[in-house]
Design a protein around this motif. Structure first.
Motif, PDB file in Angstrom:
ATOM      1  N   UNK A 285       5.749 -15.984  13.687  1.00  0.00           N
ATOM      2  CA  UNK A 285       6.784 -14.950  13.589  1.00  0.00           C
ATOM      3  C   UNK A 285       6.885 -14.390  12.171  1.00  0.00           C
ATOM      4  N   UNK A 286       6.764 -15.251  11.177  1.00  0.00           N
ATOM      5  CA  UNK A 286       6.834 -14.772   9.790  1.00  0.00           C
ATOM      6  C   UNK A 286       5.613 -13.924   9.446  1.00  0.00           C
ATOM      7  N   UNK A 287       4.433 -14.295   9.965  1.00  0.00           N
ATOM      8  CA  UNK A 287       3.226 -13.506   9.712  1.00  0.00           C
ATOM      9  C   UNK A 287       3.306 -12.142  10.395  1.00  0.00           C
ATOM     10  N   UNK A 288       3.916 -12.097  11.586  1.00  0.00           N
ATOM     11  CA  UNK A 288       4.110 -10.806  12.255  1.00  0.00           C
ATOM     12  C   UNK A 288       4.979  -9.890  11.407  1.00  0.00           C
ATOM     13  N   UNK A 289       6.009 -10.463  10.799  1.00  0.00           N
ATOM     14  CA  UNK A 289       6.886  -9.675   9.936  1.00  0.00           C
ATOM     15  C   UNK A 289       6.140  -9.179   8.700  1.00  0.00           C
ATOM     16  N   UNK A 290       5.270 -10.026   8.148  1.00  0.00           N
ATOM     17  CA  UNK A 290       4.553  -9.670   6.921  1.00  0.00           C
ATOM     18  C   UNK A 290       3.505  -8.588   7.140  1.00  0.00           C
ATOM     19  N   UNK A 291       2.897  -8.564   8.326  1.00  0.00           N
ATOM     20  CA  UNK A 291       1.791  -7.633   8.559  1.00  0.00           C
ATOM     21  C   UNK A 291       2.188  -6.371   9.314  1.00  0.00           C
ATOM     22  N   UNK A 292       3.356  -6.361   9.943  1.00  0.00           N
ATOM     23  CA  UNK A 292       3.811  -5.185  10.682  1.00  0.00           C
ATOM     24  C   UNK A 292       5.239  -4.862  10.283  1.00  0.00           C
ATOM     25  N   UNK A 293       5.597  -3.663   9.901  1.00  0.00           N
ATOM     26  CA  UNK A 293       4.682  -2.593   9.556  1.00  0.00           C
ATOM     27  C   UNK A 293       4.313  -2.651   8.080  1.00  0.00           C
ATOM     28  N   UNK A 294       3.305  -1.892   7.691  1.00  0.00           N
ATOM     29  CA  UNK A 294       2.955  -1.804   6.279  1.00  0.00           C
ATOM     30  C   UNK A 294       3.026  -0.365   5.772  1.00  0.00           C
ATOM     31  N   UNK A 295       3.641   0.507   6.551  1.00  0.00           N
ATOM     32  CA  UNK A 295       3.836   1.892   6.133  1.00  0.00           C
ATOM     33  C   UNK A 295       5.100   1.963   5.279  1.00  0.00           C
ATOM     34  N   UNK A 296       5.174   2.962   4.398  1.00  0.00           N
ATOM     35  CA  UNK A 296       6.344   3.128   3.548  1.00  0.00           C
ATOM     36  C   UNK A 296       7.620   3.142   4.404  1.00  0.00           C
ATOM     37  N   UNK A 297       8.628   2.416   3.955  1.00  0.00           N
ATOM     38  CA  UNK A 297       9.832   2.181   4.747  1.00  0.00           C
ATOM     39  C   UNK A 297      10.495   3.477   5.205  1.00  0.00           C
ATOM     40  N   UNK A 298      10.653   4.432   4.302  1.00  0.00           N
ATOM     41  CA  UNK A 298      11.340   5.680   4.654  1.00  0.00           C
ATOM     42  C   UNK A 298      10.581   6.435   5.740  1.00  0.00           C
ATOM     43  N   UNK A 299       9.264   6.441   5.649  1.00  0.00           N
ATOM     44  CA  UNK A 299       8.435   7.128   6.639  1.00  0.00           C
ATOM     45  C   UNK A 299       8.562   6.427   7.984  1.00  0.00           C
ATOM     46  N   UNK A 300       8.564   5.089   7.962  1.00  0.00           N
ATOM     47  CA  UNK A 300       8.621   4.322   9.208  1.00  0.00           C
ATOM     48  C   UNK A 300       9.942   4.548   9.925  1.00  0.00           C
ATOM     49  N   UNK A 301      11.028   4.665   9.182  1.00  0.00           N
ATOM     50  CA  UNK A 301      12.342   4.926   9.789  1.00  0.00           C
ATOM     51  C   UNK A 301      12.318   6.256  10.534  1.00  0.00           C
ATOM     52  N   UNK A 302      11.702   7.267   9.918  1.00  0.00           N
ATOM     53  CA  UNK A 302      11.606   8.573  10.555  1.00  0.00           C
ATOM     54  C   UNK A 302      10.717   8.564  11.780  1.00  0.00           C
ATOM     55  N   UNK A 303       9.615   7.834  11.713  1.00  0.00           N
ATOM     56  CA  UNK A 303       8.701   7.740  12.854  1.00  0.00           C
ATOM     57  C   UNK A 303       9.392   7.074  14.038  1.00  0.00           C
TER      58      UNK A 303
END
Length: 391
Positions: A285-303
């Motif tokens: 579960x911690x590795x899933x959090x670390x590897x997904x997502x890796x896009x810039x936070x502001x962009x990911x919120x908009x997506x």
């Protein structure tokens, strides 16, 4: 809108590079993203290719290819938990042992004798997540035949493999990874699709993550322990109690642990739960959090705000974060009209970002149409699929 994607692979003799351009019509020359693997020469934020590319195209956010990230989750779990690493090494050694022609024929004969459907063992792959689950399932279904085959071969290697399989902690790990890998199997298949969008990937990741977290309970651990014990009984594996290693005296010295060996795991439910089940599920579960997502936070919120299944679907504040990245003037009234327009179509007709994008008239919804175009253009993977035949 376009995205630059690149990946490379090397066979025995040749190194090959695949470069692709992804776009959503109507296309223009604006580059909104770039996608490569995680190698430092590509992903480096200072001297990597993505950093140099952004000097000329500042809006081109870097997206690390998601497809191999799921494999990294398991790889990092095994590195952190030695017993998990030993477990998958055991699977690989069993596959290699059955590849010997005479032993393979004997294995097939025993399957027929035990009325077991003939199934081949599956080779472990460090780059393909599906191979891990297939290998676990294949061995569990062939377990009686594998044990009997190893007993008949009686080579030192076969006897050592038989000895390792005849332990409750190993059988326990079979049940643990069958469950954990089974939970993530659908996510792996989604990541291989060509038409999956980034918002869906993150949405599915959250569902997998939450499911894994929900399984990390004492009740689930007891169920796994019960299944492991039942498998031991079915295969005549005796559960000898392995207590703490005794101290051995050698002259004036006391040896508590032999060099290079790991301490034996106890067979009781509580010990296996604390030493194997909880560490494996918590690490995944911690590795899933670390590897997904890796896009810039502001962009990911908009997506995420462009995905109909998201709680923030068409949220003005969230969409503005994506709009500001690409200098798009978002009109609040346009978003309000879009909500009314889509509500007339029903939830069944609006299932993903593409189903939102297609019915919007660019003259009536120019800014939102552009934002959706950007979202659809940003991929979840690089050109890795171009090299699937080489993997």
């Amino acid at each position: 809108m376009s995205v630059v994607m690149a990946d490379e692979a090397k066979d025995v003799h040749t190194e090959q590079l695949a470069a692709c351009v992804r776009y959503v019509p109507p296309e223009d020359l604006k580059v909104v993203a770039q996608t490569y693997d995680g190698a430092p020469v590509m992903s480096g934020s200072v001297r990597g290719v993505q950093a140099h590319f952004r000097e000329k195209h500042p809006q081109a956010v870097y997206v690390h290819c998601y497809a191999p990230d799921l494999n990294l989750v398991l790889c990092h779990t095994c590195k952190a938990i030695p017993e998990a690493s030993d477990f998958f090494n055991l699977l690989e050694n069993l596959f290699v042992s059955q590849c010997v022609y005479s032993q393979h024929d004997q294995f097939a004969s025993i399957q027929e004798e035990l009325h077991i459907e003939q199934r081949e063992l599956v080779q472990i792959s460090n780059t393909r997540w599906s191979c891990q689950l297939s290998s676990v399932n294949a061995l569990m279904k062939n377990f009686p035949a594998v044990m009997k085959s190893l007993q008949k071969i009686r080579t030192p290697t076969a006897l050592a493999l038989h000895s390792k399989l005849s332990k409750l902690p190993v059988v326990y790990l079979f049940v643990v990874f069958k469950k954990l890998l089974g939970i993530t199997e659908g996510f792996h298949k989604v990541l291989q699709k060509e038409n999956v969008d980034l918002a869906q990937v993150v949405h599915y990741k959250s569902a997998v993550h939450d499911t894994l977290v929900s399984q990390g309970t004492a009740q689930v651990a007891e169920e796994i322990y019960a299944k492991a014990k039942a498998a031991c009984r079915e295969n005549n594996i005796h559960e000898s109690s392995l207590g703490p290693r005794r101290k051995q005296k050698m002259g004036d010295f006391v040896v508590e642990v032999s060099c290079g060996s790991r301490s034996d795991l106890l067979n009781d439910s509580e010990h296996l739960k604390q030493r194997l089940f909880y560490p494996c599920i918590n690490r995944m579960t911690s590795e899933l959090e670390n590897h997904f997502p890796n896009v810039e936070k502001e962009v990911m919120i908009g997506i995420q705000a462009c995905l109909p299944a998201s709680e923030t679907f068409l949220c003005m504040q969230s969409l503005e974060k994506l709009a500001s990245q690409y200098n798009i003037q978002l009109v609040p009234e346009e978003v309000m009209v879009t909500k009314s327009f889509l509500s007339r179509k029903g939830t069944e007709a609006i299932s993903d970002i593409l189903s939102v994008f297609k019915p919007l008239n660019p003259m009536m919804f120019p800014s939102l149409k552009t934002i959706l175009q950007v979202t659809l253009t940003i991929p979840d993977s690089s050109c890795e699929r171009s090299f699937s035949s080489l993997c």
